[in-house]
Design an enzyme around this catalytic site. Sequence first.
Site, PDB file in Angstrom:
ATOM      1  N   GLU A 145      -8.464 -11.632  22.063  1.00  0.00           N
ATOM      2  CA  GLU A 145      -7.963 -10.820  23.110  1.00  0.00           C
ATOM      3  C   GLU A 145      -8.867 -10.023  24.197  1.00  0.00           C
ATOM      4  O   GLU A 145      -8.934 -10.054  25.311  1.00  0.00           O
ATOM      5  CB  GLU A 145      -6.983  -9.751  22.630  1.00  0.00           C
ATOM      6  N   SER A 184      27.219  13.732 -27.282  1.00  0.00           N
ATOM      7  CA  SER A 184      26.515  14.414 -28.136  1.00  0.00           C
ATOM      8  C   SER A 184      25.248  14.613 -27.899  1.00  0.00           C
ATOM      9  O   SER A 184      24.188  15.210 -28.424  1.00  0.00           O
ATOM     10  CB  SER A 184      26.354  13.429 -29.547  1.00  0.00           C
TER      11      SER A 184
END
Length: 688
Positions: free
Chosen positions: A81, A341
């Site tokens: 680029e 329990s």
Amino acid sequence: MAAKGALAALALAGGLALAMWAYAETLGPLDLSRANDGSVTVTDRDERLLRAFTTPDGRWRLPVTTAEVDPRFVSMLTAYEDRRFRSHPGVDWRAALRAAWQAARSGRVVSGGSTLTMQVARLLEPREERTLAAKLRQAVRAVQLERRFSKDQILDLYFALAPYGGNIEGLRAASLAYFGKEPKRLTSAEAALLVGLPQSPETRRPDRLPGAARAARDRVLERAARFGALGRPEATLALAEPVPTARRPVPMLAPHAAEAALRADPARRIHRLTVEARLQAALEGLARERAEALGPRLSVAVLVVDNATGEVRAHVGAADYLSTERAGAIDMANAVRSPGSALKPFIYALAFETGLAHPETILDDRPSRFGLYSPENFDLSYQGAVTARRALQLSLNVPAVELLNDVGAARFLARLRQAGADVVVPKEAAPGLAVGLGGLGIRLTDLVRLYAGLARGGEAPALVWRADQPPTGEPGRRVAEPLSSWYVFDILRGAPPPQNAPAGRIAYKTGTSYGYRDAWAVGFDKRVTIGVWVGRPDGAAVPGLIGRQAAAPILFDAFARLGGEPEPIAAPRDALFATSATLPPPLRRLRHDAPRTQAAAANAPLKIAFPPDGARVDLGLAAAPGEATLALKALGGVPPLTWMVNGRPVGEPEARRQGTWKPDGAGFARVSVMDAAGATDSVVVRLE
């Protein structure tokens, strides 16, 4: 002449500079709002991505810095680029003049003159027009960017905003969406594809146009090899790699914890939790796998807490967050449910602490009555004289209620609340003994905190969810004394493990709520405490849903996926090692002033324990008509008992207080029971 030419050039340059400065003044300050308006992200303790949220306009725009990107990607990007990115002031005049000359000669655009900085300017202030005025604006903004930011900071902006097709913006979102990995781990071929996509993101999307995407990638590889950003052999190998043809989902780990963090601090952009991503992923997979095996509409919640710090290392709120059938959006780790329990160990710890009993104290397990309350064991059998150790390991109900009766239900609840547990009890004048067997509501988060307290010598920690905030400094709250905590650990480490699981590795306890609505298992060693809940989020009964069979195997698998060997907890110096016979006389046997007789249970009123009145019971009748059975269970009354459904007897009278019935189809049914004295009870249930 040369001097005059130089002066003319300087004058021209000065004029251009003044013109650009004047134009810049008309543009106003740089608008950086898009750079600061990315996706909110939630990471684990090591900053690995757990979950991200889209921006208000529905885009994935994840933060990333140059330091978090593979240097090869940066080299390939600049080679393709903007080769003079590191040296130009924002505008590459050489490239711009070359592009203009080529366009003038050929009558079309041959090469672009935009620098990466100019592209960032366009991304910060997007405009549709592609005119000379737009290019001039980008050039001015590029110079402003270069004066304000370093080169790496400009790359950071590019990596955050570059478009990659659809609603994907930024390198990190693209890397995760197309390759399922962070930008630091990209291969050369993967990096090349992501370099080439932003030039024309919609026409090169690999999930829609893989051929165009491959061509763009190959051009990047060729250019990178030509300018030395990539070795020729490596580029050749990269050319042979396939391109992805579908998008991957953005990570969504610990979704409930992520949403809770966002609700607690909506202004924060990055949230860092104490969760471990790898463990979280493993336990989410385990929860999903086990829920599917257990049946439809069932969900699973798992919580893992570091005992030393109270940090939550994994939080699975549901078996499948996206499942509507399993109500996955509901965080069951924070839902109030009956623990069955699972709270018994804290009754025993309180009894040990007050000197009422020792692990080897003999307790009576026989039919007993406490006023109008007559507890029974889960299997309706009795063991007779047993040690407290054996009674807790077998989760016998009658001995636990006897101990609770002596220590006091109000004192028991006060201790749980003192430890920070938000227990919910029915609105009544005083708490009853049923609270010891699940007659209250509690969250998995609180239950795990209490058990972590046992691992810490009785000090329940405050749970820590965030790694990006300093600890609150809140001290632990006392749930038991150190000696009684160790006694409970030593007992629970000897509890019978589930089938095919190793014994003696962790201390653990299970629980099954009334009506088979909730199955629990909580275990701990010195390092961590893990809690598991299984059930239906809507609270419907699930016949056969028992903690030992449904939740305990998940607990042991969770410890296995944690890795490492469980660490035992050392005995305190004042631990009393003795047998029942060698204990001090007051501790040898739990005694009561009032005798308990075999006929006591028969004096309790007859009541149907299961199915509960008004329940919706899923028996899977649609999938297996005529094969499912409904368990029937009663409390109290005078045997033998006769069961009836819709007025018709089911089998012969039974001496036991349980039976079964095989329905012939779905719908409503009235279940009744009659004892030998003529007492009756009846419920209406809906079978599905």
